[in-house]
Design a protein around this motif. Structure first.
Motif, short mmCIF file in Angstrom:
data_model
loop_
_atom_site.label_atom_id
_atom_site.label_comp_id
_atom_site.label_asym_id
_atom_site.label_seq_id
_atom_site.Cartn_x
_atom_site.Cartn_y
_atom_site.Cartn_z
N VAL A 1 35.39 27.75 50.77
CA VAL A 1 35.54 28.61 49.59
C VAL A 1 37.01 28.80 49.26
CG1 VAL A 1 35.05 30.89 48.61
CG2 VAL A 1 33.35 29.77 50.07
N THR B 1 34.49 35.13 50.71
CA THR B 1 35.22 34.84 51.94
C THR B 1 35.23 36.04 52.88
OG1 THR B 1 37.30 35.44 50.83
CG2 THR B 1 36.70 33.11 50.88
N GLU C 1 35.44 34.94 44.69
CA GLU C 1 35.76 34.20 45.91
C GLU C 1 36.26 35.11 47.02
OE1 GLU C 1 36.07 31.45 42.44
OE2 GLU C 1 36.81 33.47 42.92
N TRP D 1 38.80 27.66 45.77
CA TRP D 1 39.43 28.74 45.01
C TRP D 1 40.88 28.39 44.68
CZ3 TRP D 1 42.21 33.30 47.53
CH2 TRP D 1 42.58 34.25 46.57
#
Length: 395
Positions: A385, A327, A323, A389
């Motif tokens: 995201v 990002t 993640e 997460w």
């Protein structure tokens, strides 16, 4: 004088008697009035503009100059050199309004794809027996009302210790539950027992984006009304840009450092103070002058570059987690779109190459608007995201 008035009276009387002539008089007067309105609200060229409307010397024509407020508002549906400036950000505003409503209505869902990782092992186990074992253990866990306030790692640990080591299958107990299977189960069950992470930083960004886009549209639509209106609208536009850049930091900073309050507060406070300082500086009258165009672009560009520090810090803390790379990729793309937009805005490309050819469509400010909307949407994708997460991982 008396004879003169008598002559005028005779003329009026004769005009009144001659019905056809009388109608012709009024027709000519009405036509003249309509022609005057057309001339009055005619688009003008750059050299005819008052000083406060002269901003881009490479756009030569199709300007609105000192129009009444009603006519300026109605010009949203006509063609001039600000039409696409208005609509590119107005459409962007409605896009982010729809995204805000959609995001608010969505209930966070736990991703169960990881079940496939150990589906082959679990299908041989007695899942009904597993359920019974888990229910027997649940009373020993803390109250269900307390679970949402516990750290996610603690909930996972409790569930891991609660899960049985073996499953019964018929008369034998040789289907051992592996350590990794128990860990995966705990990772899946824990988020289901906890509230989703707070959303305010994400909605702060969406609010900043909508404010920026709407303020920009209104500015381009109404600045032609008067010098006073142009002054107010430009300040509103600059405030919107600063708000977008500042609030764009909130999701990545908050969700990256929510478990490190010192750095979280430090980064959030720094970008907020920088954004307020930029807005205050933009209130100075000299900030509006065309010769300060490069300084304006550099100031906003500098705000964006200041985001490099928390991104590098995030990579250091969470290196190896997918993640984080997702990002960061979105954030690099967002920064590139904003940066190219600022560069295009400052250099007046492409109209500086062919003045007058891009008056209606294709000039630098329109390209800048499109890149801003694209960059903001890229950041929205990164925010999704972050939410997923942190919903799953917690601290």
């Amino acid at each position: 004088m008396a004879g003169h008035h008598a002559k005028d009276d005779d003329t009026v009387e004769s005009c009144g008697l001659m019905t056809e002539y009388h109608q012709t008089c009024y027709a000519r007067a009405g036509k003249g009035k309509r022609l005057w309105k057309k001339v009055k609200y005619q688009l003008v060229e750059y050299h005819s503009l008052p000083a406060y409307l002269k901003d881009n010397e490479y756009i030569l024509g199709h300007y609105r100059s000192e129009w009444p407020l009603k006519q300026a508002l109605l010009s949203i549906f006509s063609i001039h050199n600000e039409t696409l400036n208005v609509w590119t950000h107005l459409i962007g505003f409605f896009l982010f309004l729809a995204l805000t409503v959609y995001t608010a209505m969505q209930v966070p869902k736990v991703d169960l794809h990881s079940l496939q990782h150990f589906h082959g092992i679990m299908k041989k186990a007695d899942l009904h027996k597993l359920q019974e074992e888990l229910l027997k253990c649940l009373p020993s866990l803390p109250s269900m009302d307390m679970l949402p306030s516990l750290p996610s790692w603690h909930v996972k640990e409790l569930l891991y210790n609660c899960l049985p080591e073996r499953f019964s299958s018929g008369n034998h107990t040789d289907n051992c539950v592996l350590h990794s299977v128990k860990e995966d189960l705990a990772n899946i069950i824990a988020p289901l027992m906890m509230r989703p992470i707070t959303r305010w930083p994400f909605f702060a960004f969406l609010g900043g984006a909508m404010f920026c886009l709407l303020a920009s549209s209104v500015c381009h639509l109404l600045s032609c009304h008067s010098e006073r209106m142009a002054y107010i609208m430009l300040r509103l536009d600059y405030a919107g840009i600063a708000a977008l850049i500042s609030t764009s930091f909130y999701p990545p900073v908050y969700y990256s450092f929510m478990c490190n309050p010192f750095f979280c507060n430090l980064y959030l406070a720094s970008i907020t103070v920088l954004g307020i300082a930029t807005i205050l500086f933009s209130l100075l009258p000299v900030f509006q002058n065309p010769e300060f165009r490069t300084i304006r672009a550099s100031l906003f560009f500098g705000m964006g570059v200041s985001g490099v520090a928390p991104i590098l810090h995030k990579l250091y803390l969470f290196w190896g987690e997918p993640e984080v790379f997702y990002t960061t990729g979105y954030e690099v793309l967002m920064g590139a779109l904003y940066g190219v937009g600022a560069l295009v805005y400052a250099t007046r490309i492409p109209e500086r190459w062919k003045p007058g050819k891009f008056d209606i469509a294709g000039h630098s400010h329109q390209l800048f608007h499109i890149l801003v909307v694209a960059g903001a949407y890229t950041h929205y994708r990164a925010g999704l995201v972050y939410l997923r997460w942190r919903d799953l991982r917690g601290c």
